[in-house]
Design a protein around this motif. Structure first.
Motif, PDB file in Angstrom:
ATOM      1  N   ARG A   7       1.306  -1.393   0.191  1.00  0.00           N
ATOM      2  CA  ARG A   7      -0.363  -0.222  -0.024  1.00  0.00           C
ATOM      3  C   ARG A   7       0.621   1.266  -0.206  1.00  0.00           C
ATOM      4  O   ARG A   7       2.266   1.306   0.615  1.00  0.00           O
ATOM      5  N   SER A   8       0.525   1.670  -0.794  1.00  0.00           N
ATOM      6  CA  SER A   8       1.627   3.105  -0.920  1.00  0.00           C
ATOM      7  C   SER A   8       0.843   4.425  -0.156  1.00  0.00           C
ATOM      8  O   SER A   8      -0.945   4.261  -1.441  1.00  0.00           O
ATOM      9  N   ARG A   9       1.132   5.319   0.215  1.00  0.00           N
ATOM     10  CA  ARG A   9       0.166   6.623   0.638  1.00  0.00           C
ATOM     11  C   ARG A   9       0.788   7.600   0.114  1.00  0.00           C
ATOM     12  O   ARG A   9       2.556   7.807   0.709  1.00  0.00           O
ATOM     13  N   GLU A  10       0.320   8.390  -0.589  1.00  0.00           N
ATOM     14  CA  GLU A  10       1.578   9.708  -0.804  1.00  0.00           C
ATOM     15  C   GLU A  10       1.397  10.836  -0.370  1.00  0.00           C
ATOM     16  O   GLU A  10       0.567  11.554  -1.120  1.00  0.00           O
ATOM     17  N   PRO A  11       2.204  11.725   0.631  1.00  0.00           N
ATOM     18  CA  PRO A  11       1.648  12.665   1.098  1.00  0.00           C
ATOM     19  C   PRO A  11       2.369  13.572   0.674  1.00  0.00           C
ATOM     20  O   PRO A  11       3.272  13.592   0.002  1.00  0.00           O
ATOM     21  N   ASP A  12       1.292  15.254   0.431  1.00  0.00           N
ATOM     22  CA  ASP A  12       2.162  16.133  -0.643  1.00  0.00           C
ATOM     23  C   ASP A  12       1.298  17.030  -0.060  1.00  0.00           C
ATOM     24  O   ASP A  12       0.083  17.458   0.104  1.00  0.00           O
ATOM     25  N   ARG A  13       2.105  17.759   0.391  1.00  0.00           N
ATOM     26  CA  ARG A  13       1.872  19.435   1.244  1.00  0.00           C
ATOM     27  C   ARG A  13       2.195  20.786   0.201  1.00  0.00           C
ATOM     28  O   ARG A  13       2.402  21.769   0.516  1.00  0.00           O
ATOM     29  N   ASP A  14       2.374  20.102  -0.866  1.00  0.00           N
ATOM     30  CA  ASP A  14       2.812  21.131  -1.994  1.00  0.00           C
ATOM     31  C   ASP A  14       1.784  22.368  -2.647  1.00  0.00           C
ATOM     32  O   ASP A  14       0.241  22.166  -2.219  1.00  0.00           O
ATOM     33  N   ARG A  15       2.277  23.735  -1.711  1.00  0.00           N
ATOM     34  CA  ARG A  15       1.076  24.785  -1.255  1.00  0.00           C
ATOM     35  C   ARG A  15       0.113  25.431  -3.434  1.00  0.00           C
ATOM     36  O   ARG A  15      -0.390  25.267  -2.539  1.00  0.00           O
ATOM     37  N   ARG A  16       0.433  24.956  -4.454  1.00  0.00           N
ATOM     38  CA  ARG A  16       0.056  24.429  -4.985  1.00  0.00           C
ATOM     39  C   ARG A  16      -1.096  23.863  -5.982  1.00  0.00           C
ATOM     40  O   ARG A  16      -1.131  23.819  -7.028  1.00  0.00           O
ATOM     41  N   GLY A  17      -1.256  22.853  -4.949  1.00  0.00           N
ATOM     42  CA  GLY A  17      -1.583  21.336  -5.799  1.00  0.00           C
ATOM     43  C   GLY A  17       0.088  20.587  -6.601  1.00  0.00           C
ATOM     44  O   GLY A  17      -0.118  21.425  -7.500  1.00  0.00           O
ATOM     45  N   SER A  18       0.164  19.730  -5.600  1.00  0.00           N
ATOM     46  CA  SER A  18       0.946  19.107  -6.688  1.00  0.00           C
ATOM     47  C   SER A  18       1.326  18.531  -7.812  1.00  0.00           C
ATOM     48  O   SER A  18       0.491  17.008  -8.271  1.00  0.00           O
ATOM     49  N   ASP A  33       7.495  10.119  10.494  1.00  0.00           N
ATOM     50  CA  ASP A  33       7.790   8.474  11.736  1.00  0.00           C
ATOM     51  C   ASP A  33       8.598   7.855  10.873  1.00  0.00           C
ATOM     52  O   ASP A  33       7.860   6.733  10.318  1.00  0.00           O
ATOM     53  N   LEU A  34      10.100   7.722  10.269  1.00  0.00           N
ATOM     54  CA  LEU A  34      10.279   7.184   9.444  1.00  0.00           C
ATOM     55  C   LEU A  34      10.523   5.886  10.098  1.00  0.00           C
ATOM     56  O   LEU A  34      10.425   4.852   8.558  1.00  0.00           O
ATOM     57  N   SER A  35      11.178   5.603  10.552  1.00  0.00           N
ATOM     58  CA  SER A  35      10.912   4.029  11.297  1.00  0.00           C
ATOM     59  C   SER A  35      10.037   3.288  11.307  1.00  0.00           C
ATOM     60  O   SER A  35       9.702   1.946  11.177  1.00  0.00           O
ATOM     61  N   GLY A  36       8.884   3.977  12.168  1.00  0.00           N
ATOM     62  CA  GLY A  36       7.013   3.365  11.972  1.00  0.00           C
ATOM     63  C   GLY A  36       6.346   3.390  11.158  1.00  0.00           C
ATOM     64  O   GLY A  36       5.633   2.573  10.466  1.00  0.00           O
ATOM     65  N   GLY A  37       7.345   4.590   9.548  1.00  0.00           N
ATOM     66  CA  GLY A  37       6.515   4.666   8.800  1.00  0.00           C
ATOM     67  C   GLY A  37       5.220   4.986   8.558  1.00  0.00           C
ATOM     68  O   GLY A  37       4.384   4.241   8.100  1.00  0.00           O
ATOM     69  N   SER A  38       4.664   6.135   9.349  1.00  0.00           N
ATOM     70  CA  SER A  38       3.448   7.300   9.252  1.00  0.00           C
ATOM     71  C   SER A  38       3.589   8.588   9.206  1.00  0.00           C
ATOM     72  O   SER A  38       5.030   9.060   9.662  1.00  0.00           O
ATOM     73  N   VAL A  39       3.059   9.454   8.588  1.00  0.00           N
ATOM     74  CA  VAL A  39       2.968  10.481   8.992  1.00  0.00           C
ATOM     75  C   VAL A  39       1.940  11.560   9.244  1.00  0.00           C
ATOM     76  O   VAL A  39       0.480  10.799   9.322  1.00  0.00           O
TER      77      VAL A  39
END
Length: 404
Positions: free
Chosen positions: A3-14, A88-94
């Motif tokens: 499962r891939s979850r893709e965080p995207d916080r780009d202010r312009r809509g990525s 959390d890089l080791s836990g794999g969560s945003v």
């Protein structure tokens, strides 16, 4: 299936985030993809903000990169209007600002950049930056014939807004701290051409102009004070002095940060973690140097490359593009390929500002590494791009031009 979850916080809509998601789906990936974005809007295109939106040629709804039906067809789990605030890089969560924790097996970071501000200017009414749709709509609404606009910074955004505003009858003063517009990015020769263009269209271009403070009275901006005590009157001020990568939310995560998210030649920042677009500083093996590129085309291309590397970890490909950017100013389209910064030589092969023609080749070491053109046929640009892509020696490239 992972499962891939893709965080995207780009202010312009990525654009890069969306390109990655689309490429994953086209390649047959059917698992979950979570798309996180700080802005509430669906992903939209940013380059027209300083051009077509400012002129009124485009309505805001035309900026959408994809329609709602197309977005729905991707089957994304959309988390819009909610920025990512920790990893959390080791836990794999945003961690998200609303308190949610989003787990991931693979992570694409496409959080983009935000405008730099002059100290204290954020709270002064009439002082603008231009990064989002709201920014563009707000600035456009306040510009009209006879209004006085001071633009701090003659980079691409500042120069494009100067061109549009002068065409609307606005009195424009364009400030550049250096000797010429964009000289650091594209060289002195091209900078001279751009300076002449601005001045010939009635823009007051001031170089070596260092801003000391924004002047205000009665709760509104009234001008800009320079270091030499000159005060330039203004009804509106646009601060266009560059950008800052959105990486603060990654502090303490264990990822390497330095003028962006530091990635290798595969755009990987860590196992299973990739950077895409304006925020990513990656090693481009074609030029043997690290790059962070804030241009629409690069974000989309990097998204495609990252999608491949996510799906084929045993057959990853380096991301080694010939970067491309363009700018529209005063009806002239300026286009460039390659890596123009830090060049050793810039050679003008064709130049006539009155006919809106310009062709400059760039040398780094013994190779041709870039080309900038205006008023030239696409065929010429494609030929130079090919020379850059195959690492053509400078002498060979120039000899071929002379022979032609």
């Amino acid at each position: 299936m992972w499962r891939s979850r893709e965080p995207d916080r780009d202010r312009r809509g990525s654009a890069g985030g969306l390109a990655t998601a689309e490429a994953l789906r086209r390649a047959g990936y059917g698992g979950a993809i979570t798309f996180v974005g700080e802005e509430p809007q669906l992903p939209y295109d940013r380059p027209p903000l300083s051009k077509q939106v400012m002129t009124g040629e485009w309505e805001p709804d035309r900026l959408a990169l994809r329609g709602k039906e197309e977005i729905d067809a991707l089957g994304l789990q959309l988390r819009l209007g909610v920025p990512a605030i920790g990893l959390d890089l080791s836990g794999g969560s945003v961690a998200l600002a609303d308190g949610a924790e989003v787990p991931y097996d693979a992570l694409v970071i496409a959080t983009g950049v935000r405008p730099r501000h002059l100290p204290g200017s954020q709270v002064v009414p009439g002082v603008h930056t231009l990064r989002t749709l709201d920014d563009a709509v707000s600035l456009k609404a306040r510009l009209g014939r006879g209004r006085r606009l001071v633009i701090v910074g003659a980079g691409f955004v500042g120069a494009e807004v100067a061109a549009v505003a002068s065409g609307l009858g606005v009195q424009v003063t364009l400030l550049e701290a250096g000797p010429l517009p964009l000289a650091q990015a594209i060289g002195e020769q091209a900078g001279h051409v751009l300076a002449e263009m601005h001045r010939s269209h009635g823009v007051e271009l001031r170089t070596h102009a260092v801003v000391a403070e924004i002047v205000s009275a009665g709760g509104a901006v009234t001008g800009v004070r320079l270091a030499d005590e000159t005060v330039l009157p203004a009804d509106e001020v646009l601060v266009a002095i560059g950008s800052v990568p959105n990486t603060e939310w990654l502090d303490g995560s264990g990822l390497t940060l330095g003028d962006g998210l530091v990635c290798d030649e595969f755009s990987a920042a860590a196992p299973g973690v990739y950077g895409v677009g304006d925020v990513a500083r990656w090693h481009n093996p074609l030029f043997g140097t690290a790059m962070r590129i804030e241009h629409r085309t690069n974000a989309a291309e990097q998204g495609l490359a990252v999608a491949h590397n996510l799906l084929h970890p045993q057959a990853r490909r380096p991301f080694a593009p010939v970067p491309y950017f363009w700018s529209d100013q005063y009806g002239m389209k300026i286009q460039a390929y390659g890596h123009l910064r830090d060049h050793d030589e810039a050679l003008v092969l064709d130049g006539d500002v009155r006919q809106r023609r310009l062709l400059i080749a760039y040398r780094t070491g013994d190779r041709v590494t870039g080309v900038l053109a205006a008023g030239m046929s696409p065929k010429i640009l494609r030929a130079w791009r090919a020379l850059i892509a195959v690492r053509t020696p400078w002498a060979t490239a120039i000899a071929g031009t002379t022979a032609a």
